[in-house]
Write a protein that holds these residues in place. Sequence first.
Motif, short mmCIF file in Angstrom:
data_model
loop_
_atom_site.label_atom_id
_atom_site.label_comp_id
_atom_site.label_asym_id
_atom_site.label_seq_id
_atom_site.Cartn_x
_atom_site.Cartn_y
_atom_site.Cartn_z
N ASP A 181 0.82 -1.22 0.00
CA ASP A 181 0.00 0.00 0.00
C ASP A 181 0.85 1.27 0.00
O ASP A 181 0.41 2.33 0.44
N ARG A 182 2.07 1.17 -0.51
CA ARG A 182 2.94 2.33 -0.65
C ARG A 182 3.29 2.54 -2.11
O ARG A 182 3.50 1.57 -2.84
N THR B 188 9.89 1.91 -1.01
CA THR B 188 8.69 2.58 -0.48
C THR B 188 8.98 3.95 0.12
O THR B 188 8.06 4.65 0.54
N ARG C 26 5.35 6.23 3.67
CA ARG C 26 3.98 6.69 3.86
C ARG C 26 3.04 6.01 2.89
O ARG C 26 3.37 5.77 1.73
N GLY C 27 1.83 5.71 3.36
CA GLY C 27 0.84 5.05 2.53
C GLY C 27 0.28 5.96 1.46
O GLY C 27 0.39 7.19 1.54
N LYS D 103 -3.00 6.00 0.55
CA LYS D 103 -4.40 6.36 0.78
C LYS D 103 -4.48 7.59 1.68
O LYS D 103 -3.73 7.74 2.63
N THR E 175 -2.48 -0.98 6.48
CA THR E 175 -2.01 -1.67 5.28
C THR E 175 -2.92 -2.84 4.97
O THR E 175 -2.98 -3.81 5.72
N ASP F 211 -3.20 -5.67 2.72
CA ASP F 211 -2.44 -6.47 1.77
C ASP F 211 -2.54 -7.93 2.17
O ASP F 211 -2.23 -8.28 3.32
#
Length: 524
Positions: free
Chosen positions: A325-326, A370, A414-415, A417, A460, A462
């Motif tokens: 999610d990165r 990431t 950092r993500g 979203k 996260t 995943d």
Amino acid sequence: MSAQAQDAASTPVVSPDVEALRREVRALTETVTTLQQQVREQQTTIDRLNQQNGSAAEIGRTPSVASTSPSPSATPSPSAASMRFPTEDASVVSSTSTTPPTASAPSVNANENAVGTFPTTDTSVVSSAPTETISTTGAGASLTQPIGIGGGKNYMNISFDGLFALAASSDKHLDQLEVGDHDPMQRGFNARNIELAFDGAVDPYFEGFANIVFKLDNDNNTDVEVEEAFMQTTSLPFNLQLKAGQFFAAFGRINPTHPHTWDFVDDPIVAGRLLGPDGLRGVGAQISWIVPVPWYSQLILGVQNGRGSTGYSFRNPGDNGIFFDRRTTDREIRGLEDFVWIPRWENSFDLSPTQVVLAGISGAFGSNETGGNSRSQIYGADLLYKWKSANAEGGFPFVKWQTEFMYRRYEAGRGVKESFPVAETFHDWGIYSQVLWGFKKGWVAGIRGDYYDAQDSKFTDDIDRQSRSRISANLTWYPTEFSKIRLQYNHDFLDETFFLADHEEDSVFLQFEFILGSHGAHKF
């Protein structure tokens, strides 16, 4: 009577038939003499070719798929190192003996070294193997010969391995349940590892190895990958060896091996989740050193680019630029800190003439994609114990226990979203342990336990971050060293996460394999 009359009376009368017979005898004598001369010339030629082939055999003899491993008894002393090749690649130097190889297993110690073989410094060419040489044709018989090109100091062997599986599972998404890229990926038939291997002597200083793999995806489309292609030295002093090209990293026991040598149908969970579905491999270089001590001890240091899916926990751009999610940066190497550095230290001890232990520690350190300065570290420890009966026939009966532990520290940036703009550091670990029992010649029963603990995250989502465990049992039949049939059952436990529910799944696999040509030897 006059003298002329006496001579005429003493000289026999020669009939035309007798004269003709004499001419035929003389012609036959000349023919026999000519044939004898030709035989002598041919024998001279044969002797010369035998001498050449004898030299080539010392360099290029390739035995059947047999188990070999470094041993204290085979470790060269410093004084003898200059007289030996620092490798046990059986396709280059299989034995110091000039006796032609046979299909039955050679004389070995508990550490699986044929008497007179060379200690290994390479864990990709000479890597893990499931069983001993299995021959049903008797001593001295050979089921097949290497498919070879060339001779003398330059040669190349070619082999082909077809690995297929029929799968049934309670999970309709088998591709999400299995963690390895060469594992069965769908219900029904699978062809995830069809391998074409080349190995040979480049010249007196280098040997080469290449491994090309063909895979059929779930839509029956063909993927091709250069799994390995490297060269390595054969005659460096001080027990050193250099290796360069595309190759599996020397991390633990499973990672440096090819799927056809695995003791189970699928990859252990921890290996697939931490080192990646393709294993940790890439373009780079490696140096290894056999430490001059009374037991077998080897230090290895590798360095690779660590980029792409084969650098899974490192410079991996992920799917569509997203990993854990990165959003990944997919940057070029900025300096030495962006390479993946892979050290390993392994030691082997013969506990008795029938027992051996091999222990190793490994590491992998580098940056990940990431964040601008995100780092990844993976630590591993492995242990192998093997017992083989003093009265073993073709390596049976035997018991082999193998276990590996891995821990990963992953700095995630950092993500992507808006609701989860959080940087995290994941602490993931896992272990597998397996026991193989070769209870009868050609028959091996196995059981394996897997556990993987992924740090749960509220930020996260995943599926790869779902903690899980598995129990597997299988039965393998090796009709010969060139084929196998394996039946395996898996029961998977998948734990609940912040985003995913827990559930259990059952799978059954029927695996079958055949080998054309003589494949390179592997460690036990």
